[in-house]
Design a protein around this motif. Sequence first.
Motif, PDB file in Angstrom:
ATOM      1  N   ALA A  26      51.724  99.684 192.416  1.00 42.90           N
ATOM      2  CA  ALA A  26      50.695  98.830 193.457  1.00 42.90           C
ATOM      3  C   ALA A  26      50.911  99.597 194.739  1.00 42.90           C
ATOM      4  CB  ALA A  26      51.198  97.407 193.538  1.00 42.90           C
ATOM      5  N   ILE A  27      52.128 100.260 195.016  1.00 40.87           N
ATOM      6  CA  ILE A  27      52.539 100.827 196.188  1.00 40.87           C
ATOM      7  C   ILE A  27      51.696 102.167 196.196  1.00 40.87           C
ATOM      8  CG2 ILE A  27      54.143 102.103 197.488  1.00 40.87           C
ATOM      9  CD1 ILE A  27      56.202  99.752 196.886  1.00 40.87           C
ATOM     10  N   ALA A  28      51.559 102.793 195.067  1.00 42.86           N
ATOM     11  CA  ALA A  28      50.961 104.190 194.780  1.00 42.86           C
ATOM     12  C   ALA A  28      49.324 104.064 194.765  1.00 42.86           C
ATOM     13  CB  ALA A  28      51.672 104.601 193.682  1.00 42.86           C
ATOM     14  N   THR A  29      49.004 102.864 194.637  1.00 49.01           N
ATOM     15  CA  THR A  29      47.491 102.705 194.436  1.00 49.01           C
ATOM     16  C   THR A  29      46.854 101.781 195.650  1.00 49.01           C
ATOM     17  OG1 THR A  29      47.935 100.751 193.066  1.00 49.01           O
ATOM     18  CG2 THR A  29      47.499 102.833 191.897  1.00 49.01           C
ATOM     19  N   GLY A  30      47.533 101.859 196.665  1.00 44.90           N
ATOM     20  CA  GLY A  30      46.801 100.983 197.698  1.00 44.90           C
ATOM     21  C   GLY A  30      47.691  99.946 198.566  1.00 44.90           C
ATOM     22  N   GLY A  31      48.766  99.742 197.871  1.00 41.78           N
ATOM     23  CA  GLY A  31      49.839  98.735 198.665  1.00 41.78           C
ATOM     24  C   GLY A  31      49.947  97.372 197.749  1.00 41.78           C
TER      25      GLY A  31
END
Length: 430
Positions: free
Chosen positions: A321-326
């Motif tokens: 999630a962090i890698a794909t937009g938060g």
Amino acid sequence: MSITDRPGVTGMVCAACGTEVPIGAGALVCPASSPGDRRHVLHFVDSVAPFRPLDHPNPFVAYRAYLAVDAHGAAIGLDDERRLAVIEQLDAAVARVAGTGFRRTPLTRADRLSAALGFAPEGGIWVKDETQNVGGSHKARHLFTEMVQLLMSEAAGTSRWGGGPRPRLAIASCGNAAIAASTIAAAVGWPIDVFVPPSASQTVLDVLGSLRASVTVCPRRETDPAGDPCVIRFREAVAAGSVPFGVQGTENAWCRDGGRTLGWEISDEMGHRADRIFVQVGGGAFAACVGASLRNSGVHPMLHAVQAEGCAPLERAWRRAIATGGVDNVGARWSECMWPWEDEPRSLADGILDDETYDWIGVVDAMAHTGGSPVVAGEEHIVEAHRLAHAHTGIDVSPTGSAGLAGVLAIRDRIADAETVVVVFSGVRR
Ligand SMILES: Cc1ncc(COP(=O)(O)O)c(C=O)c1O
Ligand SMILES: [Zn+2]
């Protein structure tokens, strides 16, 4: 103020695709969900309101105004008295089968455990003891509201089967959820099929037998697709008309209602004193419920979702999630973030080995909103937490039930000695 004037749940919305469903529809799954794609999960929409529970020992009565099933009952035409009666009569029937109905479970500071872990007197570990709940674990809380929803729909004449014969209930589980589901089914004499793996323990099978559940052992068949054969058989039963009666929000959203009573009890007693809460995560309904309950009670300890290193798809989803937009609004990114754990899941905490965290969105949301984070506990911490729990509390908890404490051990060096930490001992040793 009468209970009908109180704001509560106003609707349902799929956290993945955004489809809105009225609370009176009685939907179990998102209309866009299909047997081939269960990447949808209905969440409840709450109105923002002051949190004023009733003073009552039964959590389903105390928090009734905040329960989605109560809003559902009202929407389908049941008056206040009828709705209360459905809850009280089911609770009494459960008590006849289980020896106890639903009562607020104890939450106490574990003094010896806190000292053993080096906490200061003003901080420490508080243990919520769910081994004393109906069926020996927190699971019955989830299943109670599933049954209330079914009974209310029957009482209002809106059930899928009308006045005809009841369809069977179905659940895939080899442990606490199966026992809780079979207890509640037995309370109302509703036939239930439990799909278990060949490895299911004799102790659990004996309990299920005593509750007159119909047990199907599910070895892998050569023709089976990938995935858990118990879940495959369960889905076949549901496709043939059975009612899904398990603890995965993706199969029956109403499980995510009653589970919140656990968190409400904690916030009622701890108020703003709690700094962190550690919740062990399998399919994720438990942590998602605790997270949601914290939000509407306005109390925000940091939520840490704990998984074992031998199966940690949620922690991977958090990183994805962090890698794909938060970590906000992750619902639309299901396939980018959550997929089944590839390796054979392994841990002494065998109740949290779901290869996929079905209710992951609710857990990620709650961690994001409370400044929490996932914790992956090493197997040595899982083992040590169970040992410490038995050495320093009088609670006969299972390794799965003490896995939240393993999360505390894993990040103990990042927790100040004066912090107040809550763990849930979620199930008894069998
Ligand atoms: C004792 C106990 N604790 C925690 C869990 C995890 O709950 P969930 O699968 O909702 O994450 C389970 C699930 O089987 C359990 O039996
Ligand atoms: Zn959807």
